[in-house]
Scaffold this active site. Structure first.
Site, PDB file in Angstrom:
ATOM      1  N   ASP A  43       0.638  -1.125  -0.067  1.00 64.98           N
ATOM      2  CA  ASP A  43       0.116   0.032   0.046  1.00 64.98           C
ATOM      3  C   ASP A  43       0.835   1.267  -0.071  1.00 64.98           C
ATOM      4  O   ASP A  43       0.419   2.318  -0.580  1.00 64.98           O
ATOM      5  CB  ASP A  43      -0.857   0.048   1.218  1.00 64.98           C
ATOM      6  CG  ASP A  43      -2.253  -0.857   0.991  1.00 64.98           C
ATOM      7  OD1 ASP A  43      -2.258  -1.399  -0.031  1.00 64.98           O
ATOM      8  OD2 ASP A  43      -3.196  -0.596   1.639  1.00 64.98           O
ATOM      9  N   HIS A  85      -5.522   8.562   6.576  1.00 66.20           N
ATOM     10  CA  HIS A  85      -4.979   7.243   7.495  1.00 66.20           C
ATOM     11  C   HIS A  85      -3.763   7.206   7.987  1.00 66.20           C
ATOM     12  O   HIS A  85      -3.131   6.646   8.918  1.00 66.20           O
ATOM     13  CB  HIS A  85      -4.987   6.025   6.605  1.00 66.20           C
ATOM     14  CG  HIS A  85      -6.272   5.627   5.749  1.00 66.20           C
ATOM     15  ND1 HIS A  85      -7.333   5.475   6.716  1.00 66.20           N
ATOM     16  CD2 HIS A  85      -6.850   5.593   4.532  1.00 66.20           C
ATOM     17  CE1 HIS A  85      -8.387   5.247   5.962  1.00 66.20           C
ATOM     18  NE2 HIS A  85      -8.164   5.053   4.654  1.00 66.20           N
ATOM     19  N   GLY A 130      -2.558   2.898   4.582  1.00 68.78           N
ATOM     20  CA  GLY A 130      -3.618   3.267   3.484  1.00 68.78           C
ATOM     21  C   GLY A 130      -3.209   4.343   2.641  1.00 68.78           C
ATOM     22  O   GLY A 130      -4.161   5.396   2.398  1.00 68.78           O
ATOM     23  N   HIS A 156     -13.826   5.183   3.401  1.00 65.68           N
ATOM     24  CA  HIS A 156     -12.938   4.535   4.575  1.00 65.68           C
ATOM     25  C   HIS A 156     -13.074   5.503   5.919  1.00 65.68           C
ATOM     26  O   HIS A 156     -12.975   6.638   5.925  1.00 65.68           O
ATOM     27  CB  HIS A 156     -11.389   4.329   4.250  1.00 65.68           C
ATOM     28  CG  HIS A 156     -11.528   3.526   2.884  1.00 65.68           C
ATOM     29  ND1 HIS A 156     -11.602   4.180   1.551  1.00 65.68           N
ATOM     30  CD2 HIS A 156     -11.332   2.168   2.732  1.00 65.68           C
ATOM     31  CE1 HIS A 156     -11.403   3.033   0.661  1.00 65.68           C
ATOM     32  NE2 HIS A 156     -11.352   2.060   1.435  1.00 65.68           N
TER      33      HIS A 156
HETATM   34 ZN   LIG Z   1     -11.039   5.902   1.165  1.00 67.11          ZN
END
Ligand SMILES: [Zn+2]
Lengths: 228, 412
Positions: B101, B143, B151, B181
């Site tokens: 990621d 994130h 993320g 998210h």
């Molecule tokens: Zn997102």
């Protein structure tokens, strides 16, 4: 994970001669629902294990929970007969006591708690009381074991129930450079096992796609087609 | 004039679009789903519709490492800088760097610092009164944690912007996260802070990264009651999303009384986002952005900073979603049709045909599974969430009242 990893080490213990009403007050005051009862405690005040040097010779004689005290003195068919709030707690304590060992695996302890429908077990190292473990400690441990404190995507994958199947799944995930924060079994039979994995990626669907290409049965996330 | 945007009436407040070409340097990897092209796609779409004037542009100001260190651990910043120079050691992994990621790329530190500087500039414009509202579409890295990349996010531009507003201007900040998210980085960074409320609507963590954002995450200590999480079921559609928004957001803002709203407008709530599972359309996303502007008018004197965020359908969904965001913030109306000039310019780059209209038509989509269950579940969760929060807010209100009382009676 073992009992010693999750137990409370500082245990508030009482003696068998403490009046029931005092035990009630103590439960309220300390917000504790279970007290192990040590023989040498007599009618004296509650104390923390480890405070007194004679702990080693203190014999565990019983345990009492809020459930055992609730009906004392009440007009109720289930109330303990002839027991009043001024009586010593030994009149209502549960004895003998089911105990755990610090090196017991927690899943064993959880099973015992459930089978006997009890909320807590004193932890004994030989004759010595070294801790207490409760149902809430079990839940906390389960939450930790499931890895929910790591940012991750939940993946559900079914693999054949044979040696090496999980290893090849983990290898396929490692190939994409994603870290796995937990693995749990959600279902198993003779043919297959369903694993719930928590993987540190935002793009679980892309990972699922690669796993499907590699022949794995991915139950979540499901595939998705864009609207035209 | 059919393709031109027009002011929707009233005096246009000063609204700024913080931008420069360096913001597109935050490209994690060529095949990575986080696409910096989204910026140019949106900017050119806005210019083609006439919704974005030259005068609206604002420069990206500086951001010192000292200020960066108010949010991130210095050992983490050092690790990012080392990785950025090409000598990421084994320890990089412990900081979430070098993963699938968050791959390491050259000049990563400089590129992400620039994105953060743009969000801080947007906050500075609004907090200082130089602008009423400001937007940084490159921002929204919600994130990123105190000492960990996560993320797709290396540094947390939103947290840095919020810190600037709180520390330098003494503002109370409501952070509203509409990315699909959960905005875990921002939430945990301010979890016990009394000056910042974090509010998020997102797909439930039971199904989607990062797995948090549950209703019971309500804040801690002095921040108790100031984390608000509304998880939505997979396949949530427009009506249910907007209903949940209305149940939670206006009341939470009213209870907190912020001076500034910071909106993270990730575009991945949309039906066509390949990473998530909600079934929200552009019309509903646009409606939610307009509602945030309305709420800021009513509660913060109009002070609003908006950023981009997620959004992994870069050609078809993101440019339209963020055009709707800019239109809401700038108070202009977009044309119904996507300008031909824009479609021609980008047609060769997109794998799928580019859309013809600015909003889509959810009635043409295949029906979602369990539609009635999804909405009733969301409704029940929202009601229960508010019940719990109202109790905490009532306690907070009493405490605040008591504190004020003490202040009055105490020595001067
Ligand atoms: Zn997102």
């Amino acid at each position: 994970m073992l009992v010693q990893d999750i137990m409370t080490r500082q245990v508030v213990a009482i003696g068998p001669d403490m009046p029931i009403k005092d035990v009630n007050a103590l439960m309220e005051q300390r917000n504790i629902r279970h007290f192990p009862i040590l023989e040498s405690g007599g009618s004296g005040p509650a104390r923390l294990t480890g405070e007194a040097p004679d702990d080693a010779v203190d014999r565990l004689v019983g345990i009492v929970s809020d459930r055992d005290l609730r009906l004392v003195g009440a007009e109720h068919p289930m109330a303990p007969a002839g027991v009043a709030a001024v009586d010593p707690v030994r009149r209502v304590m549960v004895s003998p006591v089911l105990t755990a060992h610090p090196l017991d695996p927690i899943e064993e302890t959880a099973k015992t708690l459930r089978e006997h429908k009890i909320g807590a077990m004193p932890v004994m190292d030989g004759d010595r009381l070294v801790g207490i473990v409760t149902g809430i400690d079990m839940l906390d441990a389960l939450v930790r074991m499931s890895g929910v404190y790591e940012a991750a995507t939940r993946l559900e994958v079914e693999v054949p129930n044979r040696p090496g199947a999980l290893a090849s799944l983990l290898a396929a995930i490692a190939e994409r450079k994603h870290n796995v924060s937990s693995v749990m079994t959600s279902r198993a039979d003779a043919e297959s096992v369903t694993f719930v994995l928590r993987v540190s990626t935002v793009d679980g669907r892309r990972l699922a796609h690669h796993l499907r290409d590699a022949g794995f049965v991915v139950l979540w996330p499901i595939d998705k087609t864009p609207t035209s | 004039m059919s393709e031109g945007a027009a002011p929707s009436g009233g005096s246009t407040p000063s609204v700024r679009f913080v931008y420069d070409a360096s913001l597109a340097a935050y490209e994690l990897a060529p095949e990575h789903p986080f696409r910096p092209e989204r910026l140019e796609l949106t900017r050119t779409l806005l210019e083609a519709t006439g919704a974005l004037d030259r005068e609206a542009y604002a420069d990206v100001g500086p951001l010192t490492e000292r200020e960066l260190a108010r949010v991130h651990a210095t050992r983490y910043i050092d690790a990012v800088k080392r990785a950025s120079r090409g000598d990421a050691g084994d320890e990089a992994y412990a900081f979430g760097l070098g993963t699938g990621d968050n791959p390491v790329f050259p000049n990563m530190h400089e590129a992400v610092l620039r994105v953060c500087a743009a969000t801080v500039s947007a906050v500075e414009l609004v907090a200082s009164g130089a602008a009423t509202r400001a937007v940084n579409l490159a921002g929204g890295l919600h994130h990123a944690m105190h000492a960990k990349a996560s993320g797709f996010c290396v540094y947390n531009d939103l947290a840095l912007g919020i810190r600037r507003a709180v520390d330098a201007h003494g503002l109370r900040v409501a952070y509203l996260d509409l990315d699909v998210h959960h905005g875990d980085g921002v939430q945990w960074l301010f979890y016990d802070t009394p000056d910042v409320m974090t509010i998020g609507l997102h797909e439930s963590g039971r199904y989607l990264f990062p797995g948090t954002g549950h209703t019971y995450e309500t804040g801690r200590g002095p921040g108790r009651g100031l984390a608000v999480n509304m998880p939505l079921e997979p396949f949530t559609e427009d009506a249910s999303f907007l209903e949940a928004f209305e149940t939670v957001v206006p009341r939470a803002l009213e209870a907190f009384r912020p001076d500034l709203i910071v909106l993270q407008a990730g575009a991945d709530m949309h039906r066509d986002d390949p990473l998530a599972d909600l079934s929200v359309s552009l019309a509903a996303m646009g409606a939610s952005y307009r509602r945030v502007v309305e709420l800021s008018e009513a509660l913060t004197g109009g002070r609003l900073v908006a950023t981009g965020g997620g959004g992994y359908d870069p050609y078809r969904t993101v440019p339209r979603a963020w055009s709707l965001l800019w239109a809401a913030v700038a108070g202009v109306t977009l044309p119904e049709r996507v300008p031909e000039t824009w479609r021609e310019r980008w047609a060769g780059s997109s794998a799928l045909p580019l859309p013809e209209t600015m909003v889509d038509d959810p009635s043409s989509w295949p029906p979602v599974p369990r539609r009635a269950t999804v909405s009733s579940h969301n409704r029940a969760v929202a009601a229960r969430l508010m019940e719990v929060l109202e109790t905490i807010w009532a306690e907070r209100g009493t405490d605040a009242e008591a504190t004020r009382h003490d202040d009055r009676e105490g020595p001067g």
